[in-house]
Design a protein around this motif. Structure first.
Motif, PDB file in Angstrom:
ATOM      1  N   MET A   1       0.840  -1.198   0.000  1.00  0.00           N
ATOM      2  CA  MET A   1       0.000   0.000   0.000  1.00  0.00           C
ATOM      3  C   MET A   1       0.883   1.259   0.000  1.00  0.00           C
ATOM      4  SD  MET A   1      -2.805   1.188   2.809  1.00  0.00           S
ATOM      5  CE  MET A   1      -3.791  -0.275   2.777  1.00  0.00           C
ATOM      6  N   VAL A   2       0.517   2.208  -0.854  1.00  0.00           N
ATOM      7  CA  VAL A   2       1.318   3.421  -0.987  1.00  0.00           C
ATOM      8  C   VAL A   2       0.816   4.473   0.002  1.00  0.00           C
ATOM      9  CG1 VAL A   2       2.025   5.212  -2.608  1.00  0.00           C
ATOM     10  CG2 VAL A   2       1.587   2.890  -3.422  1.00  0.00           C
ATOM     11  N   VAL A   3       1.763   5.244   0.551  1.00  0.00           N
ATOM     12  CA  VAL A   3       1.378   6.346   1.446  1.00  0.00           C
ATOM     13  C   VAL A   3       0.734   7.436   0.608  1.00  0.00           C
ATOM     14  CG1 VAL A   3       2.280   8.129   2.978  1.00  0.00           C
ATOM     15  CG2 VAL A   3       3.230   5.831   3.058  1.00  0.00           C
ATOM     16  N   ASP A  87      -3.062   3.761  15.196  1.00  0.00           N
ATOM     17  CA  ASP A  87      -2.337   5.019  15.401  1.00  0.00           C
ATOM     18  C   ASP A  87      -1.279   4.839  16.495  1.00  0.00           C
ATOM     19  OD1 ASP A  87      -2.306   7.907  14.625  1.00  0.00           O
ATOM     20  OD2 ASP A  87      -2.666   8.162  16.770  1.00  0.00           O
ATOM     21  N   ALA A  88      -1.665   4.126  17.568  1.00  0.00           N
ATOM     22  CA  ALA A  88      -0.728   3.894  18.677  1.00  0.00           C
ATOM     23  C   ALA A  88       0.450   3.034  18.223  1.00  0.00           C
ATOM     24  CB  ALA A  88      -1.450   3.226  19.845  1.00  0.00           C
ATOM     25  N   ALA A  89       0.162   2.036  17.375  1.00  0.00           N
ATOM     26  CA  ALA A  89       1.241   1.181  16.867  1.00  0.00           C
ATOM     27  C   ALA A  89       2.227   2.018  16.051  1.00  0.00           C
ATOM     28  CB  ALA A  89       0.653   0.060  16.011  1.00  0.00           C
ATOM     29  N   GLY A  90       1.699   2.916  15.235  1.00  0.00           N
ATOM     30  CA  GLY A  90       2.556   3.812  14.453  1.00  0.00           C
ATOM     31  C   GLY A  90       3.372   4.726  15.357  1.00  0.00           C
ATOM     32  N   ALA A  91       2.719   5.223  16.413  1.00  0.00           N
ATOM     33  CA  ALA A  91       3.418   6.118  17.353  1.00  0.00           C
ATOM     34  C   ALA A  91       4.553   5.378  18.060  1.00  0.00           C
ATOM     35  CB  ALA A  91       2.438   6.677  18.375  1.00  0.00           C
ATOM     36  N   TRP A 132       8.758   1.603   9.937  1.00  0.00           N
ATOM     37  CA  TRP A 132       7.401   1.340   9.458  1.00  0.00           C
ATOM     38  C   TRP A 132       7.440   0.412   8.239  1.00  0.00           C
ATOM     39  CZ3 TRP A 132       4.925   2.674   4.784  1.00  0.00           C
ATOM     40  CH2 TRP A 132       3.548   2.467   4.770  1.00  0.00           C
ATOM     41  N   ARG A 133       8.389   0.689   7.325  1.00  0.00           N
ATOM     42  CA  ARG A 133       8.532  -0.115   6.112  1.00  0.00           C
ATOM     43  C   ARG A 133       8.949  -1.553   6.463  1.00  0.00           C
ATOM     44  NH1 ARG A 133       9.244   0.955   0.396  1.00  0.00           N
ATOM     45  NH2 ARG A 133       8.723  -1.117  -0.333  1.00  0.00           N
ATOM     46  N   LEU A 134       9.906  -1.680   7.379  1.00  0.00           N
ATOM     47  CA  LEU A 134      10.380  -3.007   7.789  1.00  0.00           C
ATOM     48  C   LEU A 134       9.239  -3.813   8.420  1.00  0.00           C
ATOM     49  CD1 LEU A 134      13.899  -2.234   9.320  1.00  0.00           C
ATOM     50  CD2 LEU A 134      13.405  -3.628   7.298  1.00  0.00           C
ATOM     51  N   ARG A 135       8.433  -3.138   9.231  1.00  0.00           N
ATOM     52  CA  ARG A 135       7.316  -3.820   9.894  1.00  0.00           C
ATOM     53  C   ARG A 135       6.298  -4.325   8.861  1.00  0.00           C
ATOM     54  NH1 ARG A 135       2.451  -1.918  12.130  1.00  0.00           N
ATOM     55  NH2 ARG A 135       1.640  -3.294  13.725  1.00  0.00           N
TER      56      ARG A 135
ATOM     57  N   GLY B  21      -0.564  14.424  10.202  1.00  0.00           N
ATOM     58  CA  GLY B  21      -0.918  13.051  10.580  1.00  0.00           C
ATOM     59  C   GLY B  21      -2.365  12.725  10.247  1.00  0.00           C
ATOM     60  N   ASP B  22      -3.265  13.699  10.396  1.00  0.00           N
ATOM     61  CA  ASP B  22      -4.688  13.495  10.081  1.00  0.00           C
ATOM     62  C   ASP B  22      -4.890  13.102   8.622  1.00  0.00           C
ATOM     63  OD1 ASP B  22      -5.638  14.066  12.536  1.00  0.00           O
ATOM     64  OD2 ASP B  22      -6.234  16.130  12.109  1.00  0.00           O
ATOM     65  N   ALA B  23      -4.094  13.750   7.766  1.00  0.00           N
ATOM     66  CA  ALA B  23      -4.351  13.625   6.328  1.00  0.00           C
ATOM     67  C   ALA B  23      -3.653  12.431   5.701  1.00  0.00           C
ATOM     68  CB  ALA B  23      -3.901  14.902   5.629  1.00  0.00           C
ATOM     69  N   LEU B  24      -2.680  11.851   6.386  1.00  0.00           N
ATOM     70  CA  LEU B  24      -1.910  10.763   5.763  1.00  0.00           C
ATOM     71  C   LEU B  24      -2.592   9.411   5.955  1.00  0.00           C
ATOM     72  CD1 LEU B  24       1.686  11.907   6.763  1.00  0.00           C
ATOM     73  CD2 LEU B  24       0.767  11.787   4.448  1.00  0.00           C
ATOM     74  N   ARG B  25      -2.462   8.564   4.968  1.00  0.00           N
ATOM     75  CA  ARG B  25      -2.959   7.202   5.021  1.00  0.00           C
ATOM     76  C   ARG B  25      -1.865   6.290   4.494  1.00  0.00           C
ATOM     77  NH1 ARG B  25      -6.042   9.653   7.431  1.00  0.00           N
ATOM     78  NH2 ARG B  25      -8.309   9.632   7.494  1.00  0.00           N
ATOM     79  N   PRO B  26      -1.716   5.052   4.910  1.00  0.00           N
ATOM     80  CA  PRO B  26      -2.551   4.354   5.890  1.00  0.00           C
ATOM     81  C   PRO B  26      -2.362   4.890   7.319  1.00  0.00           C
ATOM     82  CG  PRO B  26      -0.669   3.011   5.274  1.00  0.00           C
ATOM     83  CD  PRO B  26      -0.640   4.204   4.383  1.00  0.00           C
ATOM     84  N   LYS B  27      -3.248   4.466   8.201  1.00  0.00           N
ATOM     85  CA  LYS B  27      -3.284   5.004   9.561  1.00  0.00           C
ATOM     86  C   LYS B  27      -2.027   4.659  10.364  1.00  0.00           C
ATOM     87  CE  LYS B  27      -8.125   5.670  10.641  1.00  0.00           C
ATOM     88  NZ  LYS B  27      -8.263   6.444   9.450  1.00  0.00           N
ATOM     89  N   SER B  28      -1.482   3.472  10.112  1.00  0.00           N
ATOM     90  CA  SER B  28      -0.274   3.093  10.854  1.00  0.00           C
ATOM     91  C   SER B  28       0.865   4.049  10.504  1.00  0.00           C
ATOM     92  CB  SER B  28       0.123   1.648  10.555  1.00  0.00           C
ATOM     93  OG  SER B  28       0.368   1.482   9.184  1.00  0.00           O
TER      94      SER B  28
END
Lengths: 142, 112
Positions: A1-3, A87-91, A132-135, B21-28
């Motif tokens: 999936m692309v950002v 979101d928490a996982a990303g943080a 994030w990419r590695l995960r 952060g609000d505008a970016l996807r995916p959420k992770s």
């Protein structure tokens, strides 16, 4: 999936949510400065990673996701908490990047001054995106 | 006056990162911005101007411990949300106590 950037996300936000973030951000910055003034820079530095803003962000994410599902007639509670958990996982990964920022400032500030903040921020972004990419790759392989 | 400047600078920088952060996807991926150095950039810029580089360097060193505590905090929040099904507000506020314990404990352990 692309950002990607989802511009419609801005339409979901209400004016008081932006005010809340400005106030919380201002308070967190004042707190970090106040702790450093009273207890010294060693204690103050800890509060540069205080999670005050995260509380507001995660709660707003949960609320927005829940509202989207409720518009479709669903409860949306589970979807809301799932979104906040992502979101928490990303943080969590971003926190490792934040440690890289601190490391850069610690080592480079005496010689580069403001340049250490710029390089530290670049280090945060690089380390966070890499993790994030590695995960993601690890999850795909799994 | 100093605290007013601090408040405004912090509020603006934190909000800018949060909106991104609000505008970016995916959420992770957007979640990475939940741990952006927004408070640090505002605080350390003012500290560099007022206190000097050595002071900022000491703050940067402690910040590493605060950031590692934040990683533990994020992991705990994630578990409370996914497994215990707590609300985001309950999970994120409750986990502040462990953050404080890890941050202050590790400072005591490594920095004295």
């Amino acid at each position: 999936m692309v950002v990607r950037v989802k511009w419609s996300a801005f339409k979901q936000g209400r004016w008081y949510e932006y005010v809340l973030r400005v106030v919380l951000g201002g308070l967190a910055t004042s707190l970090a400065g106040g702790v450093a003034n009273v207890f010294g820079p060693e204690a103050g530095g800890l509060f540069l990673a205080f999670p005050a803003i995260f509380c507001a962000s995660a709660t707003l994410i949960e609320k927005h996701e829940r509202e989207r599902k409720q518009e479709l007639g669903l409860s949306g509670y589970r979807r809301g908490t799932d979104a906040a958990a992502l979101d928490a996982a990303g943080a969590g990964l971003g926190s490792i990047g934040l440690a890289a920022f601190g490391l850069g400032v610690w080592l480079l500030a005496p010689t580069l001054a403001f340049g250490s903040l710029a390089l530290g921020a670049a280090g945060w972004l690089l380390a966070s995106v890499l993790l994030w990419r590695l995960r993601r790759e690890a999850r795909i392989v799994k | 006056m100093e605290y007013l400047i601090r408040f405004l600078a912090g509020g603006i920088v934190v909000s800018a990162f949060a909106m991104l952060g609000d505008a970016l996807r995916p959420k992770s991926f957007a979640g990475l911005f939940g741990a952006a150095p927004s408070v640090a950039l505002a605080t350390l810029s003012l500290a560099l101007w007022k206190e000097g580089a050595d002071y900022v360097s000491i703050e940067g060193r402690s910040m590493i411990l605060g950031a590692l505590a934040l990683a533990g905090y994020s992991l705990l929040v994630c578990q409370l949300l996914m497994r215990a099904r707590w609300s985001a507000l309950a999970a994120t506020t409750t986990a502040i106590l462990p953050w404080l314990a890890i941050a202050l404990g590790s400072k005591q352990l490594f920095l004295g």
